[in-house]
Design a protein around this motif. Structure first.
Motif, PDB file in Angstrom:
ATOM      1  N   ALA A  83       0.944  -1.228   0.031  1.00  0.00           N
ATOM      2  CA  ALA A  83       0.093   0.129  -0.085  1.00  0.00           C
ATOM      3  C   ALA A  83       0.751   1.405  -0.033  1.00  0.00           C
ATOM      4  CB  ALA A  83      -1.044   0.076   1.172  1.00  0.00           C
ATOM      5  N   ALA A  84       1.468   1.386  -1.085  1.00  0.00           N
ATOM      6  CA  ALA A  84       2.829   2.414  -1.001  1.00  0.00           C
ATOM      7  C   ALA A  84       1.999   3.693  -1.700  1.00  0.00           C
ATOM      8  CB  ALA A  84       3.880   1.945  -2.113  1.00  0.00           C
ATOM      9  N   GLY A  85       3.083   4.604  -1.618  1.00  0.00           N
ATOM     10  CA  GLY A  85       2.348   6.036  -2.155  1.00  0.00           C
ATOM     11  C   GLY A  85       2.644   6.336  -3.403  1.00  0.00           C
ATOM     12  N   ILE A  86       3.628   5.529  -4.213  1.00  0.00           N
ATOM     13  CA  ILE A  86       3.772   5.775  -5.429  1.00  0.00           C
ATOM     14  C   ILE A  86       2.807   5.071  -6.204  1.00  0.00           C
ATOM     15  CG2 ILE A  86       5.532   3.524  -5.598  1.00  0.00           C
ATOM     16  CD1 ILE A  86       5.857   6.625  -7.893  1.00  0.00           C
ATOM     17  N   ALA A  87       2.232   3.784  -5.739  1.00  0.00           N
ATOM     18  CA  ALA A  87       1.154   3.281  -6.272  1.00  0.00           C
ATOM     19  C   ALA A  87      -0.196   4.115  -6.311  1.00  0.00           C
ATOM     20  CB  ALA A  87       0.907   1.775  -5.725  1.00  0.00           C
ATOM     21  N   ARG A  88      -0.352   4.673  -5.145  1.00  0.00           N
ATOM     22  CA  ARG A  88      -1.601   5.486  -4.938  1.00  0.00           C
ATOM     23  C   ARG A  88      -1.498   6.862  -5.766  1.00  0.00           C
ATOM     24  NH1 ARG A  88      -5.171   7.237  -0.677  1.00  0.00           N
ATOM     25  NH2 ARG A  88      -4.133   5.618   0.805  1.00  0.00           N
ATOM     26  N   THR A  89      -0.441   7.595  -6.026  1.00  0.00           N
ATOM     27  CA  THR A  89      -0.392   8.709  -6.663  1.00  0.00           C
ATOM     28  C   THR A  89      -0.003   8.777  -7.895  1.00  0.00           C
ATOM     29  OG1 THR A  89       1.807   9.147  -6.031  1.00  0.00           O
ATOM     30  CG2 THR A  89       0.224  10.003  -4.607  1.00  0.00           C
ATOM     31  N   ALA A  90       0.594   7.534  -8.476  1.00  0.00           N
ATOM     32  CA  ALA A  90       1.037   7.407  -9.794  1.00  0.00           C
ATOM     33  C   ALA A  90       0.527   6.190 -10.812  1.00  0.00           C
ATOM     34  CB  ALA A  90       2.632   7.501  -9.712  1.00  0.00           C
ATOM     35  N   MET A  91       1.005   5.084 -10.036  1.00  0.00           N
ATOM     36  CA  MET A  91       0.774   3.854 -11.150  1.00  0.00           C
ATOM     37  C   MET A  91      -0.554   3.574 -11.218  1.00  0.00           C
ATOM     38  SD  MET A  91       2.810   2.257 -13.006  1.00  0.00           S
ATOM     39  CE  MET A  91       2.053   1.220 -14.135  1.00  0.00           C
ATOM     40  N   ILE A  92      -1.327   3.501  -9.795  1.00  0.00           N
ATOM     41  CA  ILE A  92      -2.890   3.020 -10.126  1.00  0.00           C
ATOM     42  C   ILE A  92      -3.417   4.172 -11.024  1.00  0.00           C
ATOM     43  CG2 ILE A  92      -4.999   2.914  -8.700  1.00  0.00           C
ATOM     44  CD1 ILE A  92      -3.221   1.601  -6.326  1.00  0.00           C
ATOM     45  N   SER A 130      -1.307  -5.823   1.721  1.00  0.00           N
ATOM     46  CA  SER A 130      -0.187  -4.960   2.739  1.00  0.00           C
ATOM     47  C   SER A 130      -0.100  -5.888   4.082  1.00  0.00           C
ATOM     48  CB  SER A 130      -1.095  -3.738   3.277  1.00  0.00           C
ATOM     49  OG  SER A 130      -0.173  -3.109   4.166  1.00  0.00           O
ATOM     50  N   ALA A 131       1.131  -6.235   4.563  1.00  0.00           N
ATOM     51  CA  ALA A 131       1.280  -6.623   5.647  1.00  0.00           C
ATOM     52  C   ALA A 131       1.213  -5.859   6.724  1.00  0.00           C
ATOM     53  CB  ALA A 131       2.827  -7.361   5.520  1.00  0.00           C
ATOM     54  N   SER A 132       1.077  -4.923   6.713  1.00  0.00           N
ATOM     55  CA  SER A 132       1.017  -4.034   7.811  1.00  0.00           C
ATOM     56  C   SER A 132      -0.651  -3.591   8.133  1.00  0.00           C
ATOM     57  CB  SER A 132       1.601  -2.480   7.583  1.00  0.00           C
ATOM     58  OG  SER A 132       1.014  -1.888   6.499  1.00  0.00           O
ATOM     59  N   GLY A 133      -1.385  -4.011   7.638  1.00  0.00           N
ATOM     60  CA  GLY A 133      -2.782  -3.920   7.881  1.00  0.00           C
ATOM     61  C   GLY A 133      -3.451  -2.771   7.297  1.00  0.00           C
ATOM     62  N   ARG A 134      -2.849  -2.181   6.354  1.00  0.00           N
ATOM     63  CA  ARG A 134      -3.386  -0.918   5.763  1.00  0.00           C
ATOM     64  C   ARG A 134      -4.222  -1.171   4.292  1.00  0.00           C
ATOM     65  NH1 ARG A 134       0.893   2.929   3.972  1.00  0.00           N
ATOM     66  NH2 ARG A 134       2.292   1.357   3.473  1.00  0.00           N
ATOM     67  N   ALA A 135      -3.991  -2.398   3.933  1.00  0.00           N
ATOM     68  CA  ALA A 135      -5.050  -2.599   2.790  1.00  0.00           C
ATOM     69  C   ALA A 135      -6.600  -2.280   2.491  1.00  0.00           C
ATOM     70  CB  ALA A 135      -4.856  -4.020   2.291  1.00  0.00           C
ATOM     71  N   PRO A 136      -7.218  -2.531   3.791  1.00  0.00           N
ATOM     72  CA  PRO A 136      -8.609  -2.086   3.664  1.00  0.00           C
ATOM     73  C   PRO A 136      -8.993  -0.800   3.432  1.00  0.00           C
ATOM     74  CG  PRO A 136      -8.335  -3.850   5.209  1.00  0.00           C
ATOM     75  CD  PRO A 136      -6.871  -3.428   4.870  1.00  0.00           C
ATOM     76  N   GLY A 137      -8.192   0.103   4.184  1.00  0.00           N
ATOM     77  CA  GLY A 137      -8.253   1.606   4.123  1.00  0.00           C
ATOM     78  C   GLY A 137      -7.791   2.042   2.698  1.00  0.00           C
ATOM     79  N   TYR A 138      -6.834   1.428   2.276  1.00  0.00           N
ATOM     80  CA  TYR A 138      -6.190   1.917   1.068  1.00  0.00           C
ATOM     81  C   TYR A 138      -7.113   1.603  -0.005  1.00  0.00           C
ATOM     82  CZ  TYR A 138      -2.130   2.373  -2.261  1.00  0.00           C
ATOM     83  OH  TYR A 138      -1.309   2.718  -3.345  1.00  0.00           O
ATOM     84  N   ALA A 139      -7.746   0.407  -0.016  1.00  0.00           N
ATOM     85  CA  ALA A 139      -8.637   0.093  -1.330  1.00  0.00           C
ATOM     86  C   ALA A 139      -9.985   0.756  -1.202  1.00  0.00           C
ATOM     87  CB  ALA A 139      -8.958  -1.632  -0.951  1.00  0.00           C
ATOM     88  N   ALA A 140     -10.325   1.111  -0.076  1.00  0.00           N
ATOM     89  CA  ALA A 140     -11.365   1.769   0.174  1.00  0.00           C
ATOM     90  C   ALA A 140     -11.330   3.243  -0.301  1.00  0.00           C
ATOM     91  CB  ALA A 140     -12.065   2.051   1.400  1.00  0.00           C
ATOM     92  N   ASP A 141     -10.373   3.664  -0.112  1.00  0.00           N
ATOM     93  CA  ASP A 141      -9.961   5.142  -0.600  1.00  0.00           C
ATOM     94  C   ASP A 141      -9.784   5.356  -2.268  1.00  0.00           C
ATOM     95  OD1 ASP A 141      -9.650   6.269   1.948  1.00  0.00           O
ATOM     96  OD2 ASP A 141      -7.583   6.371   2.146  1.00  0.00           O
ATOM     97  N   LEU A 142      -9.138   4.092  -2.619  1.00  0.00           N
ATOM     98  CA  LEU A 142      -9.317   4.207  -4.242  1.00  0.00           C
ATOM     99  C   LEU A 142      -9.985   3.407  -5.024  1.00  0.00           C
ATOM    100  CD1 LEU A 142      -5.040   3.815  -4.148  1.00  0.00           C
ATOM    101  CD2 LEU A 142      -6.314   5.887  -4.431  1.00  0.00           C
ATOM    102  N   GLY A 143     -11.017   2.908  -4.374  1.00  0.00           N
ATOM    103  CA  GLY A 143     -11.932   2.081  -5.058  1.00  0.00           C
ATOM    104  C   GLY A 143     -11.560   0.782  -5.477  1.00  0.00           C
ATOM    105  N   ILE A 144     -10.569   0.134  -4.934  1.00  0.00           N
ATOM    106  CA  ILE A 144     -10.149  -1.266  -5.371  1.00  0.00           C
ATOM    107  C   ILE A 144     -11.118  -2.469  -4.645  1.00  0.00           C
ATOM    108  CG2 ILE A 144      -8.215  -2.661  -5.200  1.00  0.00           C
ATOM    109  CD1 ILE A 144      -6.399  -0.219  -5.101  1.00  0.00           C
ATOM    110  N   ALA A 145     -11.423  -3.187  -5.307  1.00  0.00           N
ATOM    111  CA  ALA A 145     -12.411  -4.270  -4.864  1.00  0.00           C
ATOM    112  C   ALA A 145     -11.975  -5.211  -3.707  1.00  0.00           C
ATOM    113  CB  ALA A 145     -13.060  -4.870  -5.874  1.00  0.00           C
TER     114      ALA A 145
END
Length: 324
Positions: free
Chosen positions: A12-21, A37-52
């Motif tokens: 769940a990296a910044g470069i993926a959020r802002t550039a690659m996705i 994400s191994a750090s537990g950030r995947a659910p919030g990240y996915a919700a923010d970016l509309g990832i299923a």
């Protein structure tokens, strides 16, 4: 969309959020289906970016049969490991630069890709900006005569925080060389088609045993000489200057043309003449389209792969010489 290609993002990296996705979506290069994400950030990240789909481990994402290709956006020390794991899971892989930390890792990555019959490539987005094609045309056309020397720099200011940014963690492959110095090194490999014959390295660390936060390299490629600089301590600069026997080509937007809300600039100077060429391009979008096409056709890009190997070898040589 390229044949319904479905992407998963490892990290769940910044470069993926802002550039690659956004680039994958903008270019119509497929659907971003999952993130892990191994750090537990995947659910919030996915919700923010509309990832299923959001996974709490990378293994879970790689086991998803509906994911065709993964983009690896993990710390540098994890790139080779998870690229190999993804290939072994039958996934095509676009991995953030540097894809490896040495030739032994690159050998393992390439072997895994061959065994699995998947496409694997390094995400050096600047390679896909059309300004490079324009530079090659200028050089081949003799616009500045013989290319004599190259000066290239990539700098930005990185705050020292607690806990430290991953770029400042030696155990995660941090340091200015791996993070941004790899760009000027890669550019020289692209320009020359070779590895350097001679190298010299100086560096600075904030503290003994820490990562090198400032690195300068002198190099010789045949008769061509080069000076390459990178740091986490100077105002933003990501440029190259190609100095020839009859003029100069300046690339003020060599590596991060995406930061400009305008075309990249290629400045050609000869005696009293100065010409500014504007070259429009979407380097992240072009990268996504390029890799999706590799997957769709099942064909590798041998020039891209050869450049990745030259860059890996040169970075390894610099790190060894400079004890980085």
């Amino acid at each position: 969309m390229v044949d319904g290609l479905r992407w998963g993002v490892l990290g769940a990296a910044g470069i993926a959020r802002t550039a690659m996705i956004p680039a994958i979506r903008r270019a119509g290069a497929g659907e971003v289906l999952a993130v892990s994400s191994a750090s537990g950030r995947a659910p919030g990240y996915a919700a923010d970016l509309g990832i299923a789909r959001a996974y709490g481990s990378h293994e879970e994402l790689l086991a998803d049969p509906e994911v065709d290709v993964v983009y690896v956006a993990l710390p540098n020390t994890e790139h080779a490991r998870w690229t190999v794991a993804a290939a072994e899971a039958g996934k095509h892989v676009l991995c953030e630069k540097p894809i490896v930390l040495g030739l032994a890792e690159l050998d393992a990555v390439e072997a895994a890709a061959r065994r699995a019959g998947v496409q694997v490539a390094e995400a050096f987005m600047y390679r896909h900006h059309p300004q490079l094609r324009r530079v090659r045309e200028l050089l081949d056309g003799g616009a500045i005569g013989e290319l004599v020397t190259v000066e290239s720099s990539f700098h930005f200011t990185l705050a020292r925080t607690e806990p430290p940014n991953i770029r400042l963690r030696r155990d995660l492959g941090g340091g200015a060389l791996n993070d941004i110095g790899c760009y000027p090194v890669d550019l020289l490999g692209w320009l020359t088609g070779s590895e350097p014959d001679d190298l010299g390295v100086v560096s600075h660390r904030d503290e003994p045993g820490g990562v090198a936060t400032r690195v300068s390299v002198t190099a010789r490629y045949g008769a061509l000489t080069a000076n390459l600089h990178c740091s986490f301590d100077a105002a933003f600069r990501a440029e190259a200057r190609l100095i020839g026997s009859e003029g100069t080509i300046h690339l003020p937007d060599a590596f991060r043309a995406d930061r400009r809300d305008a075309p990249a600039r290629v400045v050609v100077e000869r005696s009293e003449d100065r010409e500014v060429l504007e070259v429009d391009g979407d380097q992240y979008g072009a990268q996504a389209t390029w890799f999706a096409e590799r997957v769709r056709t099942g064909t590798a890009d041998p020039e891209h792969a050869a450049l990745t190997r030259r860059t890996a070898a040169t970075l390894e040589g610099i790190a060894r010489l400079g004890d980085l």
